[in-house]
Write an enzyme that holds these catalytic residues in place. Structure first.
Site, PDB file in Angstrom:
ATOM      1  N   PHE A  69      -3.604   1.230  -7.384  1.00 38.86           N
ATOM      2  CA  PHE A  69      -3.108   1.535  -8.727  1.00 38.86           C
ATOM      3  C   PHE A  69      -2.007   2.596  -8.650  1.00 38.86           C
ATOM      4  O   PHE A  69      -1.106   2.629  -9.488  1.00 38.86           O
ATOM      5  CB  PHE A  69      -4.252   1.986  -9.644  1.00 38.86           C
ATOM      6  CG  PHE A  69      -3.856   1.911 -11.084  1.00 38.86           C
ATOM      7  CD1 PHE A  69      -3.733   0.684 -11.715  1.00 38.86           C
ATOM      8  CD2 PHE A  69      -3.574   3.052 -11.807  1.00 38.86           C
ATOM      9  CE1 PHE A  69      -3.323   0.599 -13.048  1.00 38.86           C
ATOM     10  CE2 PHE A  69      -3.175   2.980 -13.133  1.00 38.86           C
ATOM     11  CZ  PHE A  69      -3.052   1.751 -13.757  1.00 38.86           C
ATOM     12  N   TYR A  70      -2.077   3.455  -7.627  1.00 42.46           N
ATOM     13  CA  TYR A  70      -0.975   4.402  -7.413  1.00 42.46           C
ATOM     14  C   TYR A  70       0.341   3.639  -7.237  1.00 42.46           C
ATOM     15  O   TYR A  70       1.329   3.907  -7.916  1.00 42.46           O
ATOM     16  CB  TYR A  70      -1.254   5.277  -6.181  1.00 42.46           C
ATOM     17  CG  TYR A  70      -0.032   6.044  -5.709  1.00 42.46           C
ATOM     18  CD1 TYR A  70       0.536   7.032  -6.493  1.00 42.46           C
ATOM     19  CD2 TYR A  70       0.564   5.750  -4.474  1.00 42.46           C
ATOM     20  CE1 TYR A  70       1.664   7.725  -6.075  1.00 42.46           C
ATOM     21  CE2 TYR A  70       1.683   6.446  -4.040  1.00 42.46           C
ATOM     22  CZ  TYR A  70       2.229   7.427  -4.848  1.00 42.46           C
ATOM     23  OH  TYR A  70       3.354   8.098  -4.434  1.00 42.46           O
ATOM     24  N   ALA A  71       0.330   2.649  -6.316  1.00 42.68           N
ATOM     25  CA  ALA A  71       1.541   1.862  -6.062  1.00 42.68           C
ATOM     26  C   ALA A  71       1.970   1.127  -7.328  1.00 42.68           C
ATOM     27  O   ALA A  71       3.171   1.073  -7.645  1.00 42.68           O
ATOM     28  CB  ALA A  71       1.296   0.877  -4.925  1.00 42.68           C
TER      29      ALA A  71
END
Ligand code: NAD
Length: 237
Positions: A69-71
């Site tokens: 989810f960071y990416a």
């Protein structure tokens, strides 16, 4: 630069990435638009390449399948940028950083954790059994590039550009750890564990686009970078 960074924490707490990285970045775009900013430079990440394995990774590869989810949140900022650049003619340069390290580095990243744990006789958990490869990029190569790129806003009809900013010399995490041990003169206690959720096995930057734009050539190799970090760490702690 302001963002919630880190792949692993995004598995635990995705909402903070939505709030800080996407809503927060929207505020930055609005502020730049309202204040007619000449050039916005945004920090993106090699994580957007997900499981691409056509190395070295270049900016034309697909980035529509993020693994964390960071990416996903950082990729979102790139596409938000593109729309602001197109609609409001806001000049934006997006830099995809590849594992930045050096003095004042983040405590949740490998170098900081490894040095801290070796010095304190604690066990290092080596993800993916040490078989990760990372294109570690020394902080001064990043800041020097930012200084240069500031003066070169994109000029095209849609004033938006994406550049990789890496070292173009990936090394395995186990080798990285061996450099640290050598520099500290002390062996690490290691526990090899499996790959972490959302993680990627290898990064390797193709920097040609940035080299063409600002004559970028990474100046710091991993051994010097680690040495500088350890010097800083011992003074700081
Ligand atoms: N360090 C790396 O290897 C790396 C690699 C790729 C991309 N990046 C990107 O580079 C940037 C800087 O990363 P870093 O490693 O220095 O992380 P960092 O956590 O050291 O710095 C991020 C800073 O942003 C601030 N911040 C977070 N949310 C905020 C908000 N809502 N409002 C104001 N400030 C806020 C934090 O307080 C922190 O000081 C981030 O955008 C990150 O996604 C870092």
């Amino acid at each position: 630069m302001a963002a919630q960074a880190g792949v692993r924490y995004s598995v635990k707490n995705p909402r903070t990435y939505l709030e800080n990285n996407i809503n927060g970045y929207f505020n930055i775009l609005e502020a730049c638009k309202e204040n007619k900013i000449n050039h916005l430079i945004q920090a993106s990440t090699s994580s957007v390449y997900g499981n691409n394995n056509r190395f070295p990774l270049n900016e034309n590869l697909s980035t529509s399948s993020p693994l964390s989810f960071y990416a996903a949140s950082k990729k979102s900022t790139e596409v938000l940028s593109h729309s602001y650049s197109y609609i409001y003619k806001l000049p934006i340069t997006c830099l995809r950083f590849f594992t930045v390290y050096g003095p004042f580095g983040r405590p949740d990243m490998a170098l900081f954790k490894f040095v801290d744990k070796i010095l304190n006789n604690k066990t290092i958990e080596l993800f993916n059994f040490g078989n990760h490869y990372r294109d570690f990029t020394y902080i001064d190569d990043v800041t020097n590039s930012i200084e240069k790129i500031i003066k070169k806003p994109p000029k095209k009809n849609i004033p938006f550009e994406i550049y990789n900013l890496g070292s173009n010399s990936p090394i395995s995490l186990i080798k990285f750890l061996r450099f640290i041990e050598r520099e500290l003169g002390k062996k690490a206690k290691i526990k090899k564990i499996k790959m972490q959720k959302g993680d990627i096995g290898k990064t390797h930057a193709d920097n040609k686009k940035l080299t063409n734009r600002i004559k970028y050539l990474p100046k710091f190799n991993t051994e010097i970078g680690i040495k500088n970090f350890i010097k800083w760490f011992k003074e700081y702690k």
